[in-house]
Design a protein around this motif. Structure first.
Motif: not given
Length: 62
Positions: A18-21, A26-30, A45-49
């Motif tokens: 969620m933090e990376a989104a 990006v509007n990521l929701k549960q 995913g790229g931001q997480m990496v």
């Protein structure tokens, strides 16, 4: 998320996602996020990496 066996691990990964989104806008929701494009999901995913690599380089392994 088959490889994560503890509830704490799942929660930590979900929070990290969620933090990376948020960082990439990006509007990521549960739950279901089928309305997102492949580009949006890939940017999360790229931001997480990127964050994991940065944390490793600085010695801040979380």
């Amino acid at each position: 998320m088959k490889g994560i066996t503890t509830p704490e691990g799942r929660q930590a990964l979900e929070k990290f996602k969620m933090e990376a989104a948020n960082e990439v806008g990006v509007n990521l929701k549960q739950g279901y996020n089928g309305d997102l494009t492949a580009r949006e999901v890939g940017s999360v995913g790229g931001q997480m990496v990127k964050n994991m690599i940065d944390a490793y380089k600085t010695g801040n392994k979380q």
